[in-house]
Design an enzyme around this catalytic site. Structure first.
Site, PDB file in Angstrom:
ATOM      1  CG  HIS A 139      -2.136   0.835   1.068  1.00 53.57           C
ATOM      2  ND1 HIS A 139      -2.135   2.199   1.264  1.00 53.57           N
ATOM      3  CD2 HIS A 139      -3.399   0.509   0.688  1.00 53.57           C
ATOM      4  CE1 HIS A 139      -3.356   2.672   1.033  1.00 53.57           C
ATOM      5  NE2 HIS A 139      -4.138   1.670   0.673  1.00 53.57           N
ATOM      6  CG  HIS A 140       1.497   5.267  -2.648  1.00 54.63           C
ATOM      7  ND1 HIS A 140       2.568   5.893  -2.050  1.00 54.63           N
ATOM      8  CD2 HIS A 140       1.574   5.581  -3.974  1.00 54.63           C
ATOM      9  CE1 HIS A 140       3.242   6.567  -2.960  1.00 54.63           C
ATOM     10  NE2 HIS A 140       2.677   6.398  -4.126  1.00 54.63           N
ATOM     11  CB  SER A 141      -0.701   4.232   3.614  1.00 53.74           C
ATOM     12  OG  SER A 141      -0.879   2.834   3.768  1.00 53.74           O
ATOM     13  CG  ASN A 308       4.187   7.699   1.060  1.00 52.28           C
ATOM     14  OD1 ASN A 308       4.161   7.404  -0.120  1.00 52.28           O
ATOM     15  ND2 ASN A 308       3.664   6.923   1.998  1.00 52.28           N
TER      16      ASN A 308
END
Length: 459
Positions: A139-141, A308
């Site tokens: 997941h990009h989180s 991120n």
């Protein structure tokens, strides 16, 4: 203990729906070591699963709680089940790359289970040439593209004779001291310093808006409506191919541009040809959002390797121009303006300025209100630098790395590039219903590379 998640990371959870999965992925191709085959590799993976050793990054799950004021945070999964996350797949005959890409397209379409840590690793057997593949989905989180590549590098070695290496999920990294880069014990002080930095970004934001209103920057609502800027479904289509980095570097040097400028120009020409073939090329140039990594060498050594850190520059792709050389010059000038607008800013200030530029897109995305405004940009094009040397996992040679990324509502196509050794791999991820004949874009990328070589005199 629940550790707070950064606003950037939590945004990917807030905006996710069944039609809009928010995970990134990577397809890796491996050649088994001499005297071994894909079944031997499978045995190594099965042994690693049985061992049960898991790095902290891969055993944390996302949750909301009062301790984080209702915001998303990370906590250890007390019922972690490694067998759920590591899967085994086999391709149907004849086991061509075509079947491999079709499988990755389906795997990339499904949501990750939010009750568990947000990742999966698939070992894929049955390739006709004897190789095996892995498809990693996260997941990009949890990570951005740069973080994901750094995690991959930690599990691999330049030594083809090294053995007893850990599995990808069992990385031997230091215990995390931070949560998305913020030490919880020092959170009040960090917030105060952050407020001062954001105040310092105000003049830069005002300059950016003034340039936009004066028509001297791409940060205006001037991106044309295109076939990519429509509501999308959750089904994905993926295509990938690699080209020699030396070919791209020679063009960059002859054209007095950066390697990333040349990559963007390749995409510009390919998109122009693709849209012309479909009768869908806008009269004004497409605008690309180009992510800018804000990771530092220090950040790669700290924490658990996740998080991120991304800013953004908007680039005029010059798709209205017939000549490949003119498109390259247009892209170079546009990227120069974008980089100059971010000079002298801290990481937090760049994030703030990028957020102002992206705010219309984010609001449409979070409010599910696509179509009420003109798009700020037409698609996302990323270039993530990867390892420079040949790498191995327990003697298996890594032959290729192909990125799969995140189309979002109103942005039906994402182009992400990853360098590895002496090649640059393009990964095209699109909405299956909205972007037809995605494989044709690879042909047009090849054509545009040759056109740029002719335009710069290196053919």
């Amino acid at each position: 203990m629940l550790l707070p998640m950064s606003p950037t990371s939590s945004m990917f959870l807030l905006g996710e729906t069944r039609e809009h999965p928010m995970h990134v992925g990577g397809l890796q191709l491996f050649q088994p070591p001499d005297g071994a085959d894909a079944l031997d590799v499978r045995a190594m993976f099965e042994a690693a699963v049985a061992d049960g050793d898991v790095a902290p990054l891969f055993s944390k799950r996302a949750r909301r709680a009062l301790t984080t004021f209702g915001q998303w945070g990370w906590e250890p999964d007390r019922s972690f089940d490694l067998e759920h996350h590591v899967r085994f797949n086999a391709l149907p005959r004849p086991g061509r790359v075509l079947e491999l890409l079709a499988l990755c397209s389906r795997l990339h379409s499904s949501l990750l289970d939010r009750h568990r840590p947000l990742w999966e690793m698939h070992l894929i057997e049955g390739l006709e040439d004897g190789r095996y593949a892995t498809y990693f989905k996260v997941h990009h989180s949890m990570v951005d593209g740069v973080s994901a590549l750094r995690l991959m590098q930690r599990m691999l070695s330049e030594d083809p004779d090294e053995r007893h290496m850990p599995a990808p999920w069992a990385l031997r990294s230091p215990a995390p001291r931070r949560a998305d880069g913020v030490d919880v014990a020092q959170l009040p002080g960090a917030l105060a310093r952050g407020a001062l930095e954001l105040a310092g970004a105000t003049p830069a934001i005002l300059r950016l808006l003034n340039r936009s209103l004066s028509g001297h920057d791409e940060v205006v609502a001037a991106a044309p409506k295109s076939m990519f800027n429509v509501p999308i479904t959750g089904a994905r289509r993926f295509a990938g191919q690699s080209w020699s980095i030396d070919r791209i570097r020679r063009i960059s040097k002859a054209g007095e541009a950066t390697l990333n400028d040349t990559v963007l120009a390749m995409c510009s020409g390919a998109l122009r040809s693709y849209l012309l073939e479909l009768g869908a090329l806008p009269d004004v140039p497409l605008i690309a959002m180009v992510p800018v990594s804000l990771h530092t060498s220090e950040s790669s050594a700290e924490g658990d390797g996740g998080g991120n850190a991304i800013g953004a520059v908007l680039c005029n792709l010059g798709t209205h121009l017939d000549d490949a050389g003119e498109r390259l010059r247009t892209v170079h000038a546009s990227m120069q303006r974008g980089k100059e607008s971010l000079q002298g800013m801290s990481q937090l200030q760049i994030l703030a300025v990028s957020a102002v530029a992206m705010s219309p897109v984010v609001l449409e995305w979070l409010l599910r209100a696509h179509g009420r405004m003109r798009p700020v940009f037409n698609l996302i094009i990323s270039n993530v630098p990867g390892p420079h040397s040949q790498l191995y996992w327990n003697g298996a040679r890594l032959d290729g790395v192909y990125p799969l990324s995140v189309p979002i509502d109103g942005q039906a196509l994402n182009i992400t590039c990853t360098s590895y050794a002496d090649e640059l791999a393009f990964g095209l991820t699109g909405c299956r219903r909205t972007v037809p004949h995605l494989q044709r874009l690879l042909t047009f990328l090849d054509d545009e590379l040759a056109a740029l070589e002719r335009a710069t005199g290196v053919a």
